[in-house]
Motif scaffolding. Structure first.
Motif, mmCIF file in Angstrom:
data_model
loop_
_atom_site.group_PDB
_atom_site.id
_atom_site.type_symbol
_atom_site.label_atom_id
_atom_site.label_comp_id
_atom_site.label_asym_id
_atom_site.label_seq_id
_atom_site.Cartn_x
_atom_site.Cartn_y
_atom_site.Cartn_z
ATOM 1 N N GLU A 131 6.830 27.383 -20.044
ATOM 2 C CA GLU A 131 5.611 26.676 -20.461
ATOM 3 C C GLU A 131 4.572 26.614 -19.352
ATOM 4 O O GLU A 131 3.389 26.942 -19.587
ATOM 5 N N LEU A 145 0.593 40.518 -29.651
ATOM 6 C CA LEU A 145 1.584 39.444 -29.581
ATOM 7 C C LEU A 145 2.372 39.549 -28.277
ATOM 8 O O LEU A 145 2.968 40.582 -27.970
ATOM 9 N N LEU A 165 5.528 37.720 -26.365
ATOM 10 C CA LEU A 165 6.669 36.821 -26.481
ATOM 11 C C LEU A 165 7.160 36.471 -25.084
ATOM 12 O O LEU A 165 7.303 37.345 -24.226
ATOM 13 N N LEU A 216 14.969 34.493 -31.613
ATOM 14 C CA LEU A 216 13.678 35.170 -31.728
ATOM 15 C C LEU A 216 13.626 35.874 -33.077
ATOM 16 O O LEU A 216 14.445 36.755 -33.350
ATOM 17 N N ASP A 238 8.771 38.717 -35.187
ATOM 18 C CA ASP A 238 8.053 38.642 -33.914
ATOM 19 C C ASP A 238 8.430 39.801 -33.003
ATOM 20 O O ASP A 238 7.567 40.402 -32.345
ATOM 21 N N HIS A 298 10.327 34.706 -23.230
ATOM 22 C CA HIS A 298 11.710 34.241 -23.391
ATOM 23 C C HIS A 298 12.146 33.675 -22.047
ATOM 24 O O HIS A 298 12.464 34.417 -21.118
ATOM 25 N N GLU A 358 -1.929 36.813 -28.028
ATOM 26 C CA GLU A 358 -1.430 35.620 -28.717
ATOM 27 C C GLU A 358 0.005 35.419 -28.224
ATOM 28 O O GLU A 358 0.823 36.341 -28.318
ATOM 29 N N CYS A 359 0.305 34.251 -27.695
ATOM 30 C CA CYS A 359 1.598 34.052 -27.041
ATOM 31 C C CYS A 359 2.496 33.094 -27.821
ATOM 32 O O CYS A 359 2.026 32.085 -28.359
ATOM 33 N N ARG A 360 3.769 33.428 -27.857
ATOM 34 C CA ARG A 360 4.781 32.555 -28.441
ATOM 35 C C ARG A 360 5.919 32.414 -27.447
ATOM 36 O O ARG A 360 6.408 33.407 -26.897
ATOM 37 N N LEU A 361 6.327 31.174 -27.242
ATOM 38 C CA LEU A 361 7.339 30.857 -26.246
ATOM 39 C C LEU A 361 8.657 30.525 -26.929
ATOM 40 O O LEU A 361 8.704 29.688 -27.835
ATOM 41 N N TYR A 362 9.723 31.172 -26.487
ATOM 42 C CA TYR A 362 11.067 30.899 -26.988
ATOM 43 C C TYR A 362 11.951 30.477 -25.810
ATOM 44 O O TYR A 362 12.010 31.164 -24.792
ATOM 45 N N CYS A 389 5.895 42.643 -31.406
ATOM 46 C CA CYS A 389 5.678 42.350 -29.990
ATOM 47 C C CYS A 389 5.021 43.513 -29.252
ATOM 48 O O CYS A 389 5.426 44.675 -29.378
#
Length: 275
Positions: A15, A5, A7, A44, A48, A9, A32-36, A52
């Motif tokens: 993006e 994972l 993350l 957050l 997650d 920030h 696997e990426c998640r954008l906050y 991370c």
């Protein structure tokens, strides 16, 4: 195999950075990426943070409280890697820009004319004819924004100021004060991958992404361009403004009209302009 994972920030630059990192197959296969989004104070989730493996962040100081970078990093597992990424900002093209709330893309000089009670025609004409080099020390303002950006760059191992200092006069590197163009965003992505020991992104894939912020180019006052000798920002240039092409004069007229009507959503106003 399950991916690790990652993350991110970051502000609006997160993006397009992620899109460019994904142009590296090795990065895409590993994470696997998640954008906050930091500037809207998006929280957050603890789940997650606990999972991370890679934390890509733009530096936020103690005033951000629990969203401050140091606070978030302290909540990561010991095995996680934290990497500060660029948060690029440049007022050089727009020395009278202000982030004061209540209006988008604010210009303090033009606001002064409007707030003085001039008619729309008077405010527009005075602003278009203004020689900003006679009103402001443009060279000092440019050095000030470069100095502040060097201080921001110091937080990240991914250095970009040499590009800005070398190229900002020969090509427009930013669409707005905090919207860097493809050259700088591509550079940032290459830097992140290099720090991670991964291959550079595929050049063809990067080129296919195009400009990271294509919808809006903030017009540059022609007298600023004339002072610095920028060929790309003369009075006849047409800027991309939410689906329409506008000269600096037309942009100014729209700005004055919106302010005098009490518009607070200038972006929405521009999106509804007929011409």
């Amino acid at each position: 195999m399950a991916r690790e994972l990652c993350l991110i920030h970051a502000n609006c630059q997160g993006e397009p950075l992620l899109a460019r990192l994904a142009c590296c197959p090795a990065f895409r296969e590993r994470y696997e990426c998640r954008l906050y989004t930091n500037y809207v104070r998006e929280p957050l989730p603890e789940a997650d943070l606990t999972r991370c493996s890679l934390f890509l962040y733009q530096q936020l100081g103690p005033t951000w409280g629990e969203l401050a970078s140091a606070s978030l990093i302290a909540r990561l597992p010991d095995r996680a890697r934290a990497l500060c990424v660029p948060n690029m900002f440049f007022k050089g093209y727009w020395p009278t820009w202000s982030g004061r709330a209540g209006f988008d893309y604010r210009c303090e000089l033009l606001d002064g004319y409007i707030d003085a009670g001039l008619t729309a025609d008077e405010a527009v004409l005075l602003y278009l004819r203004a020689d900003l080099a006679a009103k402001f020390d443009l060279a000092a303002l440019m050095e000030g924004t470069l100095r502040r950006e060097r201080e921001r760059e110091a937080h990240t191992p991914i250095k970009y100021m040499s590009l800005i200092e070398e190229l900002h006069g020969s090509r427009q590197l930013f669409a707005t004060v905090n919207h860097p163009g493809a050259l700088l965003m591509d550079h940032a992505a290459r830097g992140v991958l290099r720090e991670l020991g991964l291959p550079a992104p595929d050049p063809a894939a990067l080129a296919a992404l195009g400009e990271p912020f294509p919808d809006f180019e903030q017009p540059i006052h022609p007298s600023v361009a004339a002072f610095f000798g920028w060929d790309f920002a003369g009075p006849d240039r047409r800027y991309r403004v939410y689906g329409r092409d506008m000269t600096f004069a037309r942009w100014t007229a729209n700005y004055v009209a919106a302010r005098q009507r009490g518009v607070t959503d200038f972006i929405g106003f521009l999106q509804g302009v007929d011409d």
